[in-house]
Scaffold this motif. Structure first.
Motif, PDB file in Angstrom:
ATOM      1  N   CYS A   1       0.874  -1.176   0.000  1.00 25.45           N
ATOM      2  CA  CYS A   1       0.000   0.000   0.000  1.00 25.45           C
ATOM      3  C   CYS A   1       0.911   1.226   0.000  1.00 25.45           C
ATOM      4  CB  CYS A   1      -0.892  -0.014   1.242  1.00 25.45           C
ATOM      5  SG  CYS A   1      -1.898   1.486   1.417  1.00 25.45           S
TER       6      CYS A   1
ATOM      7  N   CYS B   1      -3.060   0.174   6.875  1.00 25.89           N
ATOM      8  CA  CYS B   1      -1.927  -0.640   6.393  1.00 25.89           C
ATOM      9  C   CYS B   1      -0.624  -0.362   7.146  1.00 25.89           C
ATOM     10  CB  CYS B   1      -1.724  -0.414   4.901  1.00 25.89           C
ATOM     11  SG  CYS B   1      -3.175  -0.851   3.946  1.00 25.89           S
TER      12      CYS B   1
ATOM     13  N   CYS C   1      -6.383   4.319   5.565  1.00 25.09           N
ATOM     14  CA  CYS C   1      -6.451   2.870   5.751  1.00 25.09           C
ATOM     15  C   CYS C   1      -5.661   2.516   7.013  1.00 25.09           C
ATOM     16  CB  CYS C   1      -5.921   2.144   4.516  1.00 25.09           C
ATOM     17  SG  CYS C   1      -4.213   2.544   4.112  1.00 25.09           S
TER      18      CYS C   1
ATOM     19  N   GLY D   1      -0.345   4.037   2.340  1.00 26.09           N
ATOM     20  CA  GLY D   1      -0.287   3.695   3.764  1.00 26.09           C
ATOM     21  C   GLY D   1       1.117   3.342   4.232  1.00 26.09           C
TER      22      GLY D   1
HETATM   23 ZN   LIG Z   1      -3.575   0.925   2.788  1.00 28.40          ZN
END
Ligand SMILES: [Zn+2]
Length: 211
Positions: A70, A83, A81, A73
């Motif tokens: 990601c 992540c 998010c 992230g």
């Molecule tokens: Zn993410």
């Protein structure tokens, strides 16, 4: 690397290289073994970072995380998010365990739909649509991830029985279907923030995640 150094593992999986990767984790240097794998598609690449101490015996069951890449992230610590927090929690748990591994799949960005489509979906979410309906709206699958390469890499590394760090029951099922015995699924639950509260709620309510 010379072509002759490439080692075929089994159809669809090719170990490209084994090396070491020293990382900084909470101010400490940790030395990890790093294995890179290449799938059939050039974009299908995986790195498995393995932590193993002298305390680990042949019977020690590894603590394993399969982490989908990601960019927003993992690199920029996006709050949309979870992540980055999950990645850090997983690394801490793996490095605290006598035997553990993180399989990182950069090509599974945005649950497998890629960076561009993920940001397209973000733009729709800005208008109030949830993460699943946004994917449907742009004609992208809700979850396009495939864990075959990660599963085969784990098997090739001798990890046929694992404790899985994941909130996602589908990931557990996918590994089991590949012949890996998941004796325990250890959830990675992060505290929500105002930016990812709805995203986490959608994953819990519409995708059966534990988050
Ligand atoms: Zn993410």
């Amino acid at each position: 690397m010379r072509i002759s150094a490439l080692k075929a593992v089994e159809p669809g999986v090719l170990r490209v290289v084994a090396t070491v990767l020293p990382i900084e984790l909470e101010g400490e240097e940790v030395l990890l073994d790093a294995y890179a794998y290449q799938g059939d598609d050039a974009a299908e690449q995986l790195v498995v970072l393995v932590h193993r101490t002298a305390e680990a015996s042949e019977a020690t069951i590894p603590l394993v995380r399969i982490h989908s890449g990601c960019v927003t992230g993992d690199i920029f610590h996006s709050l949309r998010c979870d992540c980055h927090q999950q990645l850090q929690m997983a690394l801490r748990a793996i490095c605290a365990a006598p035997f553990g591994a993180l399989a990182y799949a950069p090509y599974q960005e945005g649950r497998g739909i890629g960076l561009f489509k993920k940001l397209q979906a973000y733009a729709l979410q800005d208008q109030g649509i949830d993460t699943i309906d946004a994917n449907i709206e742009i004609g992208a699958p809700v979850d396009a991830r495939d864990y075959t390469l990660a599963g085969r890499a784990l098997l090739e590394l001798g990890m046929n029985t694992v404790r899985l760090l994941s909130n996602n029951p589908l990931k557990q099922q996918a590994l089991r279907a590949l012949g890996i015995s998941v004796i325990e699924r250890v959830p990675l639950v992060v505290d929500p923030n105002p930016h990812n509260r709805r995203y986490l709620e959608t994953k819990r309510l519409r995708m059966a995640h534990d988050c």
